[in-house]
Structure formats: C-alpha cells, structure tokens
Design an enzyme around this catalytic site. Structure first.
Site, short mmCIF file in Angstrom:
data_model
loop_
_atom_site.label_atom_id
_atom_site.label_comp_id
_atom_site.label_asym_id
_atom_site.label_seq_id
_atom_site.Cartn_x
_atom_site.Cartn_y
_atom_site.Cartn_z
N LYS A 175 49.69 -15.65 3.41
CA LYS A 175 50.67 -15.96 2.35
C LYS A 175 50.94 -17.46 2.39
CE LYS A 175 55.50 -15.59 1.13
NZ LYS A 175 56.79 -14.95 1.30
N PRO A 196 55.69 -23.46 -2.58
CA PRO A 196 54.66 -23.35 -1.54
C PRO A 196 55.29 -23.46 -0.15
CG PRO A 196 54.73 -25.58 -2.36
CD PRO A 196 55.79 -24.83 -3.11
#
Ligand SMILES: Cc1cc2nc3c(=O)[nH]c(=O)nc-3n(C[C@H](O)[C@H](O)[C@H](O)COP(=O)(O)OP(=O)(O)OC[C@H]3O[C@@H](n4cnc5c(N)ncnc54)[C@H](O)[C@@H]3O)c2cc1C
Length: 511
Positions: A79, A99
C-alpha cells in the site's frame, strides 16, 4: 509486574501480545515475566481492517516476523497511500492522492508555498513526490533486491485481516513465548480498589494477572462492562455509522493490483477498495441518517459493476467514538475496545501499534507506579484520537459538494471541531508545517498529510512571494530531484503483481 493478561485474539490482541513479548523477551526466557492471551473460541474476530500504515513494518520487524512470510500467508500486497475520488466536486476528473512518501526534502524546506506561488499547474502530489505516478503506473514500492522491510518508496500493506491474526498468533506462541488460552471469559474478579484480579473463564477457570489488556473488540468486556469507563461518541462530527463489506474476485488472476486504497465518495458516505493478490476487499461506509441500507447496498453493487450482483454483503454497525479514558486501574483498552472511527485513513491498527509500544516500553515495574504510567498513556492516547477525528473531518469540510444532505450537513460549522477550525483559519495564511504538530512524539498525521489533503482538495494558502524569495534556488533543486526520482522509479520499479509473485516464489533478503 509479572503477568500481563490480554483478553481477545483479534489483530489488536495478537499485535499487543507480540509487541510486549518481543520487548520483554529476555525476562520471559528467564521465567520472570509472562504474556498470556485469553481468546474466545466462539466469538469470531471482526475480520475486516485491511489497510495499514508504514509503522507496521517497524512493528513486525521488531517482533521478528519475516516479511516474506507475511506475503505468503496473509494474501498481502503493498500500500503506497490512498486515492480519493469524487470528494471535492464529484466531477469525473475529481481525484487526488494522499501518498505515504513525504514531499521531497521535507526536513529542509516547505515546498508547499513554492508550489502555491507557481500557481499549481501540476498537482501538489506530483510536484513534490513520485508516489502518485508510481501508483498510477501500477508499480511496486521496491524491487526483489530490496531487503525485507526496506523501501524504495515508503509503503505499508493491504492484507487479509482474517489471515493476519492467526499468522500473528503462530509467531507469538511459536517464537515469542506467549501463552494462548482459548477460553470464554464469563466474569471479571475485582479487588476492593477496583483492580482486576482475574478473569474467570468457562473452559480454563481463573486466569490471574497484574495488568489486563482489553482487546475484546466492540464488546469492551473489561474497560466498558467491568470498569464502566464511559464511551464518548463523536457521531456529531463524523456521521458514518454502518459498513457493508464484500469480497470481490478478480476476472483475471493476472489482473493488476492497485498499490493504493481507492476511496470513492458516494451520496451519503464513501466506498473503500483494497486490492489483495487473490481478491479485492470493498466496502461502503455510510451514514444511516442519510441513506437506507438498501440504497447504500445498491450504490455498492453499482460501484462493483457486472459480476457483483450475487456476492454476499456483510453489514457491520459501527459506533464512532472512544472511551473517556483508556487505562483505568490495572486495565488498559487497545483496539476496538478503546474505540472506533470510520476507516477513511486506516487509522485503527496504527493506534493499536502505538498503544502496544507505549505499554511495552513503559511497562510499570510495580503496581505503585502504574497510575503514573496510566495518566501518561491516557493523555497521549486521548490527544491522538482527537487528532485523528480532526484529520478525518478535514476530508469532509473541504468538500465543495452540495448535492446531498450528507455533504451539506458535513460542512455545517457546528459539526467542525474547534481546533480544526482554528487550523483552517491559520492555513489560509501559512502552509501546514512542523509547528502544527504540537511537538508530540510519534504524531499520527504529520504536516505533510495535511498538505496532501488540503492542496489535493483545492484549498489555497495565500503566499507572499517575498517571504519565500530567499529559498527559490533550494526549492528548484528539490523539484528537480523529485523529477529525477520520479523518472528513476518509473523505469526501475517492477509491476506490483509481478513483485508479489516473485516474493512468494523466491523470498526477500531477510534482515
Ligand atoms: C468496516 C471496518 C473497516 C475497517 N478497516 C480498517 C482499516 O482499513 N485499517 C485499520 O487499521 N483498521 C480498520 N478497521 C478496524 C480494525 O478492523 C480493528 O481495529 C482491528 O481488526 C482490531 O480489532 P480488535 O482486535 O480490537 O477486535 P476483534 O477482531 O473484534 O477481536 C475481538 C477478540 O475478542 C475476543 N472476545 C470477545 N469476547 C470474548 C470473551 N467473552 N472471552 C474471550 N474472548 C473474547 C474475540 O474472540 C476476538 O478474539 C476496520 C473496522 C471496520 C469495522
């Protein structure tokens, strides 16, 4: 302090057991300390919770877990952040990334004012960090030559929650010396002072201890039922109270796996979409005050498209909020027993990790000093819940959507926490920076996270170019470094699914 009894064997229970046992391994080996985990063989774990934070890499590494085994046994994937779709306007091109990488040179310079002064032609994320483009291209955050837990681009995991707890259990009992007692707790024995002396189980009798950790999930058997610590709801700020979860198979076993969580806004909530190697975990989190269960299920099936019509959907009622305090007498709550907030930023497991670390590192030597540690634990944990509530609400208050009552109600000033309101006023004139982090150790969301969400959702801080004139050449250098890093990652990083398959086949170099 000799015996810690953890009640509950979900992700919270086993992570807490592993963190404490790894920290006190020498004393366990010498027979001076014991970690016991009591778990009902009849009450299933919640079995959802598939998004994690990069902190989990450090936690697992310290526990001595093999990262290769995690990929092989937990259907894990990488992830690299979250992509929020439809949150700002709901238009077709409305999307931004939060992010996991910090903006380029974050410790040296705040690039946000420079990006703002330039007029923001490129998205903030792309201007300061490569990770959005790495995710768009479906790439992994490292290569097969990168050692376990090391990264090229910062990462966390998506994993199968139903497999993760048993995986941790095997490691805790097999390697770390945790004693597992599969038994149902029927009652709690307390002393006159209110301390817990023992839990009384149906199958294994009385289990006594010095410190009890309540990891019994939503039932909060010790902290809520036995010690009567009140629950503080926050559904006046965060409205979602129901989740519908579904497991979606891939059409093609070689289909690309997204290496970011996709969070798509709906009429009265949002849908998470998490890619694992063998399936996607998808769920609709919504406010039942704003939509019926049936309509929410229709939105979920519509999102999933063809092939989802007959998939079974699991409904989970959730209660946003947390305990008024988390450590009372000799009992501390971790995981869902401590509270729950909608999983918009996957902030539950990280709180488990932080709580377990604090308990392990500050393990009171005697009952006499426990209340001092408890006060400290309560103070920092309460602060963290508050900060998470603020950060989750930030996603809602910045919306320009007015198409449904859910979005309109979310921008009602009465629902916005005062601290968040103040910060938004301040950020109109100065970009989030280290001063906004209030000097806490292990702050849950750094200033960078606020920048990604604010500027991703169109918020603009007024910048006077004269204030940043002296930093322009450093800013240009950092922007060039970011462009170079983006180009290098685009050519060097493998396709996400390919790397996972190689890890499963050959393993990563162990640390
Ligand atoms: C819809 C949804 C989505 C989520 N998504 C995320 C996410 O993306 N990221 C994230 O970090 N978190 C997420 N979470 C939260 C996450 O699932 C939990 O924080 C995590 O699984 C920890 O759960 P737990 O161990 O506290 O509770 P549980 O898994 O419910 O475990 C409770 C344990 O207590 C035991 N128990 C209960 N009663 C007794 C008894 N009488 N005697 C003995 N044992 C007993 C049970 O057997 C079980 O072992 C999500 C949660 C929900 C509801």
């Amino acid at each position: 302090m000799q015996t810690v009894v953890i009640v509950g064997g979900g992700t919270a229970g086993w992570l807490t057991a592993g963190v404490i046992a790894a920290r006190h391994k020498a004393r366990i080996a010498a027979g001076q300390f014991e970690v016991v985990l009591v778990e009902s063989p009849n009450v299933p774990i919640i079995g959802v919770g598939e998004g994690t934070w990069p902190t989990l890499r450090t936690t697992l590494r310290k526990m001595g877990v093999s990262e290769t085994d995690l990929f092989r046994e937990c259907d894990a994937a990488f992830k690299q952040g979250a992509r929020f779709v439809g949150w700002t306007t709901g238009a077709a091109d409305d999307a931004y990334y939060h992010p996991l990488m910090l903006p380029q040179g974050f410790a040296q310079l705040n690039l946000a004012p420079h990006w703002l002064a330039e007029g923001g032609a490129t998205s903030f994320c792309d201007a300061v960090c490569p990770q959005g483009q790495v995710c768009d291209a479906g790439l992994a955050p490292k290569t097969i030559a990168t050692a376990e837990y090391e990264a090229v681009a910062n990462y966390a995991y998506h994993l199968d929650a139903g497999k993760f707890a048993p995986f941790l259990q095997r490691h805790c009992t097999g390697t770390l010396g945790v004693r597992h007692v599969p038994a149902d707790v029927r009652s709690v024995e307390q002393t006159e002072s209110g301390d817990i002396a023992a839990v009384v189980t149906e199958q294994a009798g009385r289990v006594a201890g010095d410190l009890f950790v309540d990891c019994t999930g939503f039932s909060a058997l010790l902290i809520g039922e036995a010690l009567a610590v009140p629950f503080v709801p926050c559904d006046d700020v965060l409205f979602c109270d129901t989740a519908l979860a579904v497991q979606m198979p891939y059409d093609d076993p070689d289909a690309p796996i997204a290496s970011h969580t996709i969070s798509t806004a709906q009429s009265a909530g949002w849908i998470w979409d998490i890619g694992l190697p063998t399936r996607r975990g998808v769920g609709h989190v919504f406010s039942s005050r704003h939509i019926t269960d049936e309509a929410a299920e229709r939105e979920l099936r519509q999102y999933l498209g063809a092939g989802a019509a007959d998939l079974p959907v699991r409904k989970i009622r959730i209660r946003s909020g947390h305990r008024a305090r988390f450590w009372k007498n000799n009992c501390v709550a971790v995981g869902l027993a401590a509270g729950f907030l909608e999983p918009l930023e996957a902030s539950a497991i990280v709180l488990v990790e932080l709580s377990a670390k604090l308990i392990a590192e500050q393990m009171p030597a005697t009952r006499g000093v426990m209340d001092i540690v408890a006060r400290r634990f309560n103070d920092v944990t309460l602060y963290r819940w508050g900060r998470i509530i603020d950060f989750l609400k930030l996603h809602y208050v910045l919306t320009k959507r007015r198409d449904t009552a859910f979005w309109r109600d979310n921008v009602d000033p009465a629902t916005i926490p005062a601290r968040l309101n103040d910060l938004l006023k301040l950020w109109a004139h100065q970009s989030p920076w280290f001063y906004d982090e209030f000097d806490r150790l292990e702050e849950v969301f750094p200033a960078a996270s606020y920048q990604y969400v604010l500027y991703g959702m169109g918020f603009r801080t007024a910048v006077n170019p004269l204030d940043i004139a002296g930093e322009t050449s450093l800013a240009h250098r950092l922007r060039r470094e970011n462009d170079t890093a983006t180009g290098t990652m685009a050519t060097k990083l493998p396709r996400h699914r390919d790397l996972i398959e190689r890890i499963k086949a050959y393993g990563l170099q162990p640390v």
